[in-house]
Design a protein around this motif. Structure first.
Motif, PDB file in Angstrom:
ATOM      1  N   THR A 167     -23.866   8.145  -2.872  1.00  8.33           N
ATOM      2  CA  THR A 167     -22.769   8.536  -1.986  1.00  8.33           C
ATOM      3  C   THR A 167     -22.725   7.539  -0.842  1.00  8.33           C
ATOM      4  O   THR A 167     -23.745   6.939  -0.477  1.00  8.33           O
ATOM      5  CB  THR A 167     -22.933   9.958  -1.423  1.00  8.33           C
ATOM      6  N   THR A 168     -21.541   7.338  -0.275  1.00 10.70           N
ATOM      7  CA  THR A 168     -21.412   6.372   0.812  1.00 10.70           C
ATOM      8  C   THR A 168     -20.633   6.966   1.969  1.00 10.70           C
ATOM      9  O   THR A 168     -19.785   7.839   1.793  1.00 10.70           O
ATOM     10  CB  THR A 168     -20.689   5.089   0.343  1.00 10.70           C
ATOM     11  N   THR A 169     -20.942   6.469   3.162  1.00 10.47           N
ATOM     12  CA  THR A 169     -20.173   6.777   4.361  1.00 10.47           C
ATOM     13  C   THR A 169     -19.724   5.452   4.959  1.00 10.47           C
ATOM     14  O   THR A 169     -20.553   4.609   5.308  1.00 10.47           O
ATOM     15  CB  THR A 169     -21.002   7.556   5.390  1.00 10.47           C
ATOM     16  N   GLU A 170     -18.402   5.270   5.063  1.00 11.23           N
ATOM     17  CA  GLU A 170     -17.840   4.026   5.595  1.00 11.23           C
ATOM     18  C   GLU A 170     -17.066   4.334   6.869  1.00 11.23           C
ATOM     19  O   GLU A 170     -16.460   5.392   6.992  1.00 11.23           O
ATOM     20  CB  GLU A 170     -16.895   3.384   4.581  1.00 11.23           C
ATOM     21  N   THR A 171     -17.082   3.394   7.804  1.00 15.37           N
ATOM     22  CA  THR A 171     -16.260   3.522   9.012  1.00 15.37           C
ATOM     23  C   THR A 171     -15.470   2.238   9.225  1.00 15.37           C
ATOM     24  O   THR A 171     -15.916   1.140   8.878  1.00 15.37           O
ATOM     25  CB  THR A 171     -17.104   3.813  10.270  1.00 15.37           C
ATOM     26  N   PHE A 172     -14.272   2.402   9.790  1.00 13.64           N
ATOM     27  CA  PHE A 172     -13.396   1.285  10.130  1.00 13.64           C
ATOM     28  C   PHE A 172     -13.016   1.439  11.599  1.00 13.64           C
ATOM     29  O   PHE A 172     -12.531   2.496  12.013  1.00 13.64           O
ATOM     30  CB  PHE A 172     -12.131   1.299   9.275  1.00 13.64           C
ATOM     31  N   ARG A 173     -13.197   0.384  12.387  1.00 16.12           N
ATOM     32  CA  ARG A 173     -12.826   0.427  13.801  1.00 16.12           C
ATOM     33  C   ARG A 173     -12.469  -0.983  14.274  1.00 16.12           C
ATOM     34  O   ARG A 173     -12.954  -1.979  13.737  1.00 16.12           O
ATOM     35  CB  ARG A 173     -13.977   0.962  14.658  1.00 16.12           C
ATOM     36  N   TYR A 174     -11.610  -1.067  15.265  1.00 14.32           N
ATOM     37  CA  TYR A 174     -11.312  -2.349  15.901  1.00 14.32           C
ATOM     38  C   TYR A 174     -12.410  -2.686  16.901  1.00 14.32           C
ATOM     39  O   TYR A 174     -12.972  -1.799  17.559  1.00 14.32           O
ATOM     40  CB  TYR A 174      -9.978  -2.282  16.649  1.00 14.32           C
ATOM     41  N   ASP A 175     -12.697  -3.990  17.047  1.00 16.03           N
ATOM     42  CA  ASP A 175     -13.584  -4.403  18.123  1.00 16.03           C
ATOM     43  C   ASP A 175     -12.761  -5.145  19.178  1.00 16.03           C
ATOM     44  O   ASP A 175     -11.532  -5.256  19.080  1.00 16.03           O
ATOM     45  CB  ASP A 175     -14.740  -5.265  17.601  1.00 16.03           C
ATOM     46  N   ASP A 176     -13.428  -5.658  20.198  1.00 13.63           N
ATOM     47  CA  ASP A 176     -12.719  -6.287  21.305  1.00 13.63           C
ATOM     48  C   ASP A 176     -12.054  -7.603  20.914  1.00 13.63           C
ATOM     49  O   ASP A 176     -11.221  -8.120  21.667  1.00 13.63           O
ATOM     50  CB  ASP A 176     -13.687  -6.534  22.471  1.00 13.63           C
ATOM     51  N   GLU A 177     -12.426  -8.172  19.761  1.00  4.28           N
ATOM     52  CA  GLU A 177     -11.846  -9.435  19.315  1.00  4.28           C
ATOM     53  C   GLU A 177     -10.664  -9.228  18.359  1.00  4.28           C
ATOM     54  O   GLU A 177     -10.086 -10.201  17.875  1.00  4.28           O
ATOM     55  CB  GLU A 177     -12.906 -10.288  18.618  1.00  4.28           C
ATOM     56  N   ASP A 236     -10.741   6.761  17.505  1.00  4.24           N
ATOM     57  CA  ASP A 236     -10.069   5.610  16.906  1.00  4.24           C
ATOM     58  C   ASP A 236     -10.844   5.037  15.728  1.00  4.24           C
ATOM     59  O   ASP A 236     -10.545   3.930  15.265  1.00  4.24           O
ATOM     60  CB  ASP A 236      -9.871   4.510  17.959  1.00  4.24           C
ATOM     61  N   THR A 237     -11.816   5.772  15.235  1.00  4.10           N
ATOM     62  CA  THR A 237     -12.616   5.330  14.088  1.00  4.10           C
ATOM     63  C   THR A 237     -12.275   6.175  12.871  1.00  4.10           C
ATOM     64  O   THR A 237     -12.248   7.402  12.938  1.00  4.10           O
ATOM     65  CB  THR A 237     -14.123   5.453  14.386  1.00  4.10           C
ATOM     66  N   LEU A 238     -12.005   5.510  11.756  1.00  2.70           N
ATOM     67  CA  LEU A 238     -11.743   6.195  10.499  1.00  2.70           C
ATOM     68  C   LEU A 238     -13.056   6.280   9.727  1.00  2.70           C
ATOM     69  O   LEU A 238     -13.719   5.264   9.478  1.00  2.70           O
ATOM     70  CB  LEU A 238     -10.704   5.442   9.673  1.00  2.70           C
TER      71      LEU A 238
END
Length: 315
Positions: free
Chosen positions: A243-253, A220-222
């Protein structure tokens, strides 16, 4: 990677997390850790409740001053001093970045000291510094060596990214998502990032604003990998090698946790990482036009002032 119960994560028809909507990453947590929190990644809830913009950098008094009546006879601010906007530009919410239950003392989480790790000889490798050193020109010689934000070519500081980091106002975004693309619109200068999913990077000789971004899903992580950023796009002195590495994820809030790792061996002694929570904007929010344009009055005024100084010196 899962940080929010599956049943609570908004999902597309494909089953992938749905990040669409309007978000803000506005926060009063500074990028680098203030000395008063040395050795501490988190602050207490009581400390977070008392934290205010600029308190660590000594900008509180400056903001109060700017909120008062303007003196038409006052002189210019000290050269090299902090730059402040009039107080009504600030959207102070009192929000201290909270990630996984911690009130963070800095957005930088690695290295552990919360500071950007510059290489011993890493300063001065960005495009503008190199151009000024090569030509011997002054920073006000022409528009080519003025900041991209001042020229309205790219968002101020680095709100559009990468890295997508907040500033004191307009730190808002709209995300639109399909199976093959993610579009991120930054309110600041209306910059638009187009992230391709499950694709390959383009021609390494082609540089572009905000770089060449390719994403993939890990549960569930982009995860977004970006390279080939435009040479004139620099963050804290970064070079064309960034160069960059980014991640997007939902947390419990229900926050969208944005994490970015910056890798530039020319400038930074080691890769460093920051985490920024993004919160949904209130129902009915929208992103309005940010009418910035190249050749704006501030740029013309700054260059005209420099030409006048040159004339006065010649006389």
């Amino acid at each position: 990677m899962h940080s929010k119960a599956d049943a609570e994560i908004p999902r597309l028809s494909s089953g992938k997390p749905d990040f669409q909507g309007y978000w803000t990453n506005e926060t009063e947590t500074p990028l680098e850790r203030p000395s008063q929190f040395a050795g501490r990644q988190a602050m207490s809830a009581e400390e977070a409740a008392q934290w205010r913009p600029g308190s660590a950098a000594g900008l509180t008094d400056l903001t109060d001053t700017d909120n008062g009546f303007l003196d038409p006879d006052r002189g210019p601010p000290p050269k090299g001093g902090p730059i402040a906007l009039e107080a009504d530009w600030y959207f102070a919410s009192g929000y201290v970045a909270r990630v996984d239950g911690e009130y963070r003392t800095s957005l930088v989480v690695d290295p552990p000291d919360g500071r950007i790790p510059y290489a011993e000889d890493g300063r001065g490798r960005d495009f503008v510094s190199q151009a000024l050193a090569r030509t011997g020109l002054d920073a006000f010689a022409g528009p080519e060596v003025r900041p991209t934000g001042e020229r309205c070519l790219l968002s101020v500081l680095s709100t559009a990214g990468p890295p997508m980091l907040p500033m004191s106002y307009n730190s808002n975004y709209q995300i639109v998502q399909t199976a093959d693309y993610v579009m991120i619109l930054a309110e600041m200068v209306n910059d638009v990032r187009i992230v391709r999913i499950d694709d390959s990077h383009g021609d390494p000789a082609l540089y572009r604003w905000m770089g060449d971004s390719v994403a993939r899903w890990d549960g569930d992580t982009l995860i977004v990998e970006t390279r080939n950023l435009h040479p004139q796009q620099s963050f804290r002195g970064s070079s064309v090698e960034l160069t960059t590495t980014e991640t997007f994820r939902y947390d419990d809030e229900g926050q969208l946790i944005y994490r970015v790792t910056m890798n530039d061996p020319e400038v930074f002694g080691r890769p460093w990482t920051a985490e920024v929570p993004m919160r949904r904007m209130p129902e009915g929010s929208q992103i309005l036009e940010y009418a910035c344009h190249e050749g704006n009055y501030s740029l013309v005024g700054a260059l005209a002032g420099a030409r006048r100084q040159e004339q006065d010196s010649a006389q």
